[in-house]
Write a protein that holds these residues in place. Structure first.
Motif, PDB file in Angstrom:
ATOM      1  N   PRO A 151     -14.976  14.805   1.249  1.00 37.19           N
ATOM      2  CA  PRO A 151     -14.109  15.775   1.553  1.00 37.19           C
ATOM      3  C   PRO A 151     -13.560  16.475   0.374  1.00 37.19           C
ATOM      4  O   PRO A 151     -12.934  16.080  -0.529  1.00 37.19           O
ATOM      5  N   TRP A 174     -13.890   8.559   3.929  1.00 43.21           N
ATOM      6  CA  TRP A 174     -12.773   8.569   4.675  1.00 43.21           C
ATOM      7  C   TRP A 174     -11.921   9.911   4.181  1.00 43.21           C
ATOM      8  O   TRP A 174     -11.789  10.176   2.694  1.00 43.21           O
ATOM      9  N   ASP A 175     -11.459  10.747   4.869  1.00 37.41           N
ATOM     10  CA  ASP A 175     -10.784  11.761   4.738  1.00 37.41           C
ATOM     11  C   ASP A 175      -9.090  11.552   4.275  1.00 37.41           C
ATOM     12  O   ASP A 175      -8.404  11.304   5.184  1.00 37.41           O
ATOM     13  N   ASP A 176      -8.932  11.180   3.069  1.00 35.68           N
ATOM     14  CA  ASP A 176      -7.631  10.760   2.612  1.00 35.68           C
ATOM     15  C   ASP A 176      -6.503  11.805   2.776  1.00 35.68           C
ATOM     16  O   ASP A 176      -5.284  11.504   2.813  1.00 35.68           O
ATOM     17  N   SER A 177      -6.818  13.030   2.992  1.00 37.62           N
ATOM     18  CA  SER A 177      -6.008  14.221   3.078  1.00 37.62           C
ATOM     19  C   SER A 177      -5.429  14.388   4.359  1.00 37.62           C
ATOM     20  O   SER A 177      -4.506  14.959   4.572  1.00 37.62           O
ATOM     21  N   TRP A 180      -9.265  16.432   7.868  1.00 36.14           N
ATOM     22  CA  TRP A 180     -10.479  16.322   8.655  1.00 36.14           C
ATOM     23  C   TRP A 180     -11.124  17.712   9.229  1.00 36.14           C
ATOM     24  O   TRP A 180     -11.067  17.856  10.326  1.00 36.14           O
ATOM     25  N   GLU A 200     -14.770   8.781  12.615  1.00 33.64           N
ATOM     26  CA  GLU A 200     -14.823   9.896  11.508  1.00 33.64           C
ATOM     27  C   GLU A 200     -15.372  11.202  12.312  1.00 33.64           C
ATOM     28  O   GLU A 200     -14.756  12.449  12.444  1.00 33.64           O
ATOM     29  N   TYR A 204     -13.287  14.440  12.908  1.00 42.37           N
ATOM     30  CA  TYR A 204     -13.826  16.237  12.508  1.00 42.37           C
ATOM     31  C   TYR A 204     -13.702  17.045  13.585  1.00 42.37           C
ATOM     32  O   TYR A 204     -13.678  18.172  13.438  1.00 42.37           O
TER      33      TYR A 204
END
Length: 356
Positions: A151, A174-177, A180, A200, A204
């Protein structure tokens, strides 16, 4: 070795079936833990294994399925790096001609602890220095490329691979922010298939179930495949509108490390062989299920002899679920030549034994 693409190969095909790049780790896997480690205590594991990890999981799984696999990666010149190179190049037949050894760079390491059907990982490593002169043949011309999307990052090699004619199959980290946002995955535009897990996919797409998520993702990528863990997988084809769902294969799981990579490898192989969508899902799920019965990510991946042995066992030991027998009949026909089990290198408790 059994060649699953023999029926579709032509003289004009590239020498490489699948290209991939990424970081190779040395994996140390502990299994047989009754629970998660507790702070201030010592936990003893009943089993342990060592094997190449990281992108090596995918490379090994692809090679064991008979695909001509090229890996571009950096290796340390320490014992860990030497061990991983030897296993991949000489033990598994992975082409490392685009890989390099970096003097003085120590190999990344991951410790994986498996318990209660899940695993917890701790990793350590430093990014390898870039090559002094990039190889103009990296990525090479290949039937397919496997990518892990990040991401917020664009990976230039993915677009180059697609322009050179590779079919790009991708999963995602995995989107740590926490955003998504599909717009944060610019390389998705180059992908033929996107294979996230259920959590996931739902994040998203902001959808309430994995099946709805797959259909929503199919509006952004030609083929969306959502993995459901032990429950199987669901896929939606954005071009034809076809959907397929196949349940998982029930097995006694020892270590789930790398099962997702094995699933993707099985799906890539079956896609290159031009199998029907439902058969591709079934085969990918079977290979992932067989992998969790052994230690480690890379060296737990099954090969054709193990797949053939499973098919023989299922069809030779009635009573079986009639639906399951029908679902995997295509494999029985494919392996009618009598592929026999053969010893496979497995993860070992330690590395570096020296002869007397």
């Amino acid at each position: 070795m059994f060649d699953p693409l023999a029926a579709v190969r032509t003289p004009q095909d590239p020498a490489c079936d699948v290209y991939l790049t990424g970081t190779v780790f040395l994996d140390l896997i502990f299994t047989g833990l009754d629970s998660a480690p507790v702070r201030g205590t010592e936990s003893w594991a009943r089993g342990m294994g060592s094997s190449p990890g990281g992108v090596a999981n995918m490379a090994t799984a692809l090679a064991r399925l008979g695909l001509r696999t090229t890996l571009s990666s950096a290796f340390g010149d320490d014992m860990y790096g030497t061990y991983c190179w030897d296993v991949l190049a000489h033990g598994e037949g992975v082409d490392l001609s685009l890989s390099r050894t970096v003097p003085g760079w120590h190999s990344p390491v991951t410790v994986s602890m498996a318990y209660e059907g899940e695993r917890t990982m701790i990793s350590h490593g430093h990014e390898a220095p870039p090559p002094v002169t990039p190889d103009p043949d990296d990525p090479p011309r290949a039937r397919a490329a496997v990518a892990s999307l990040v991401p917020g990052e664009r990976q230039e090699w993915i677009g180059r691979a697609a322009r050179r004619g590779s079919r790009v199959f991708a999963d995602v980290g995995w989107d740590d922010s926490g955003r998504w946002d599909l717009a944060a995955l610019p390389d998705l535009a180059h992908c033929e298939a996107f294979l996230p897990n259920a959590e996931e996919a739902m994040r998203y797409t902001r959808t309430p179930c994995p099946r709805a998520a797959a259909r929503a993702l199919a509006e952004h990528v030609p083929l969306a495949v959502v993995t459901l863990g032990p429950e199987g997988a669901y896929a939606a084809d954005g071009g034809t509108g076809e959907t397929a769902e196949v349940p998982g294969v029930e097995v006694a799981a020892l270590d789930p490390t790398g099962a997702g990579d094995v699933f993707v490898a099985g799906f890539v192989m079956a896609s290159l062989a031009a199998w029907p969508l439902a058969d591709r899902l079934a085969f990918a799920g079977l290979t992932a299920s067989l992998s969790v019965q052994h230690f480690g990510g890379s060296l737990s991946a099954p090969g054709w002899p193990e797949i053939a042995a499973w098919c023989h066992r299922v069809h030779a030991c009635p009573p079986q679920d009639p639906a399951a027998l029908c679902r995997y009949r295509f494999l029985r026909n494919l392996l009618a030549d009598g592929t026999r089990p053969a010893p496979r290198r497995r993860a070992v408790p330690t590395i570096g034994f020296r002869g007397a």
